[in-house]
Write a protein that holds these residues in place. Structure first.
Motif, PDB file in Angstrom:
ATOM      1  N   LEU A  13       0.832  -1.201   0.000  1.00  0.00           N
ATOM      2  CA  LEU A  13       0.000   0.000   0.000  1.00  0.00           C
ATOM      3  C   LEU A  13       0.869   1.255   0.000  1.00  0.00           C
ATOM      4  N   GLY A  14       1.956   1.227   0.773  1.00  0.00           N
ATOM      5  CA  GLY A  14       2.868   2.360   0.795  1.00  0.00           C
ATOM      6  C   GLY A  14       3.486   2.608  -0.565  1.00  0.00           C
ATOM      7  N   ALA A  15       3.831   1.529  -1.279  1.00  0.00           N
ATOM      8  CA  ALA A  15       4.417   1.672  -2.614  1.00  0.00           C
ATOM      9  C   ALA A  15       3.408   2.272  -3.584  1.00  0.00           C
ATOM     10  N   ILE A  16       2.142   1.880  -3.461  1.00  0.00           N
ATOM     11  CA  ILE A  16       1.096   2.438  -4.315  1.00  0.00           C
ATOM     12  C   ILE A  16       0.949   3.936  -4.069  1.00  0.00           C
ATOM     13  N   LEU A  17       0.936   4.331  -2.794  1.00  0.00           N
ATOM     14  CA  LEU A  17       0.829   5.756  -2.472  1.00  0.00           C
ATOM     15  C   LEU A  17       2.017   6.536  -3.033  1.00  0.00           C
ATOM     16  N   THR A  18       3.207   5.978  -2.901  1.00  0.00           N
ATOM     17  CA  THR A  18       4.394   6.658  -3.424  1.00  0.00           C
ATOM     18  C   THR A  18       4.298   6.847  -4.932  1.00  0.00           C
ATOM     19  N   GLU A  19       3.829   5.825  -5.633  1.00  0.00           N
ATOM     20  CA  GLU A  19       3.664   5.919  -7.080  1.00  0.00           C
ATOM     21  C   GLU A  19       2.674   7.015  -7.452  1.00  0.00           C
ATOM     22  N   ILE A  20       1.571   7.048  -6.728  1.00  0.00           N
ATOM     23  CA  ILE A  20       0.546   8.062  -7.013  1.00  0.00           C
ATOM     24  C   ILE A  20       1.115   9.457  -6.759  1.00  0.00           C
ATOM     25  N   GLY A  21       1.823   9.620  -5.653  1.00  0.00           N
ATOM     26  CA  GLY A  21       2.416  10.913  -5.338  1.00  0.00           C
ATOM     27  C   GLY A  21       3.386  11.372  -6.414  1.00  0.00           C
ATOM     28  N   ALA A  41      -7.404  31.685  -1.416  1.00  0.00           N
ATOM     29  CA  ALA A  41      -6.914  32.063  -2.746  1.00  0.00           C
ATOM     30  C   ALA A  41      -5.396  31.999  -2.845  1.00  0.00           C
ATOM     31  N   GLY A  42      -4.709  32.166  -1.716  1.00  0.00           N
ATOM     32  CA  GLY A  42      -3.251  32.187  -1.736  1.00  0.00           C
ATOM     33  C   GLY A  42      -2.593  30.845  -1.503  1.00  0.00           C
ATOM     34  N   VAL A  43      -3.372  29.764  -1.396  1.00  0.00           N
ATOM     35  CA  VAL A  43      -2.787  28.446  -1.156  1.00  0.00           C
ATOM     36  C   VAL A  43      -2.061  27.975  -2.416  1.00  0.00           C
ATOM     37  N   ASP A  44      -0.893  27.391  -2.246  1.00  0.00           N
ATOM     38  CA  ASP A  44      -0.059  26.941  -3.363  1.00  0.00           C
ATOM     39  C   ASP A  44      -0.707  25.747  -4.071  1.00  0.00           C
ATOM     40  N   PRO A  45      -1.108  25.895  -5.349  1.00  0.00           N
ATOM     41  CA  PRO A  45      -1.754  24.784  -6.052  1.00  0.00           C
ATOM     42  C   PRO A  45      -0.830  23.610  -6.331  1.00  0.00           C
ATOM     43  N   ALA A  46       0.473  23.787  -6.116  1.00  0.00           N
ATOM     44  CA  ALA A  46       1.417  22.695  -6.350  1.00  0.00           C
ATOM     45  C   ALA A  46       1.412  21.664  -5.221  1.00  0.00           C
ATOM     46  N   ARG A  47       0.756  21.980  -4.128  1.00  0.00           N
ATOM     47  CA  ARG A  47       0.712  21.049  -2.993  1.00  0.00           C
ATOM     48  C   ARG A  47      -0.062  19.783  -3.352  1.00  0.00           C
ATOM     49  N   PHE A  48       0.421  18.659  -2.866  1.00  0.00           N
ATOM     50  CA  PHE A  48      -0.318  17.397  -2.977  1.00  0.00           C
ATOM     51  C   PHE A  48       0.113  16.490  -1.838  1.00  0.00           C
ATOM     52  N   GLY A  49      -0.870  15.971  -1.120  1.00  0.00           N
ATOM     53  CA  GLY A  49      -0.594  15.014  -0.060  1.00  0.00           C
ATOM     54  C   GLY A  49      -1.656  13.934  -0.027  1.00  0.00           C
ATOM     55  N   MET A  50      -1.277  12.766   0.447  1.00  0.00           N
ATOM     56  CA  MET A  50      -2.226  11.656   0.533  1.00  0.00           C
ATOM     57  C   MET A  50      -1.817  10.754   1.687  1.00  0.00           C
ATOM     58  N   ALA A  51      -2.798  10.305   2.453  1.00  0.00           N
ATOM     59  CA  ALA A  51      -2.523   9.431   3.593  1.00  0.00           C
ATOM     60  C   ALA A  51      -3.589   8.355   3.667  1.00  0.00           C
TER      61      ALA A  51
END
Length: 313
Positions: A13-21, A41-51
């Motif tokens: 599952l950790g490997a799948i999350l890493t791939e998606i990230g 409005a000022g939040v950085d759109p480049a952010r991505f997180g998953m848990a």
């Protein structure tokens, strides 16, 4: 995946999350942040997180999963859990249980249905839910109860309301004000509009990370080892509403593509539940045309495909 979804180890599952990230980091079209709330409005759109939180509390993550964000309408899941515990089926006298088919902030359906919101996850319905659990409680006490519920679910006391976001919503939330006054005009609010909206805006301004949100969602997994802070009957009802109504007028598409109960928020977060297996939180601030996280929705679909997780077998 060979062996079926129940055979996936934490390492897999950790490997799948890493791939998606990694794949999400390469996306150029990331949607648009919710600019109508100035503080978002000022939040950085480049952010991505998953848990991903397993029933026993183990959390796997990728990207910006430890960064706090405004959960916005994801908070409606926790408010609904409190409302059902306090009012039971009496809640449904004031709010429906059907998909809306309209944008989350639409007033059209509310007018046709005499101030009874179609479901508790559109804004009008969430305002009624807030009013229902506010009755007999000062707003500060109610907000404390909601925070205590979420902290208990997450096993984390470090969850708070972002006062700057709450203030930003209070100053600019004119459409929500119109919805609340319209509901009140039909006799479906018991408390003063300003008091209800104050509690509602602060509830939506709760700030959490993907790790915290995934852990808080474990009570909806209904599996051995997961927190049992509400009854299993209530868990089933909440999950059903998340599946049918959790993504507003894109709920059917999310059910088709992902096949898991999920609730989105305009802060870019999504909480999803794989019953018996895991709670999943994803955050990417850019929204699609339906007001749901663009990359978050895509990441949830990728996770469902690669794990084989679906409530439809």
């Amino acid at each position: 995946m060979p062996g079926g979804p129940r055979d996936l180890s934490a390492d897999q599952l950790g490997a799948i999350l890493t791939e998606i990230g990694e794949e999400m980091s390469e996306r150029e079209d990331r949607g648009r942040v919710a600019s109508y709330i100035p503080e978002l409005a000022g939040v950085d759109p480049a952010r991505f997180g998953m848990a991903l939180a397993l029933p026993d509390g183990q959390v796997l993550s990728t990207g910006d999963a430890a960064v706090g964000f405004s959960i916005q309408s994801v908070s409606k899941v926790f408010a609904l859990a409190i409302a059902l515990g306090r009012l039971g089926d009496q809640l449904w006298d004031r709010v429906g249980r059907e998909p809306s088919g309209n944008p989350f902030n639409s007033i059209l359906q509310l007018e046709h249905e005499n101030g009874i919101p179609r479901n508790p996850f559109i804004n009008a319905g969430a305002i009624v839910v807030t009013d229902a659990i506010l009755t007999g409680h000062p707003p500060k006490a109610l907000l404390g109860e909601i925070l205590d519920f979420i902290r208990d679910a997450a096993g984390d006391e470090n969850i708070h309301i972002n006062e700057a976001v709450a203030r930003s919503e209070t100053e600019t939330g004119h459409l929500n004000m119109a919805l609340a006054h319209f509901i009140a005009a039909h006799g479906n609010l018991r408390n003063p509009v300003e008091m209800v909206l104050g509690a509602y805006f602060h509830q939506c301004a709760i700030e959490m990370s993907c790790v915290q949100l995934a852990r808080a969602g474990r009570f909806l997994i209904a599996a051995p080892g997961a927190p049992r802070i509400v009854s299993l009957a209530r868990v089933r009802r909440i999950n059903a509403l998340m599946l049918t109504c959790g993504h507003y007028d894109a709920s059917g598409d999310f059910a088709y593509r992902v096949g898991l109960p999920g609730k989105s928020g305009v802060g870019g977060g999504i909480l999803a539940v794989a019953p018996g297996r895991a709670a999943i939180a994803v955050w990417s601030p850019g929204l699609n045309a339906r007001g749901n996280s663009a990359l978050g929705s895509e990441a949830m679909e990728m996770l469902a495909k690669r794990t084989g997780w679906s409530v439809f077998g």
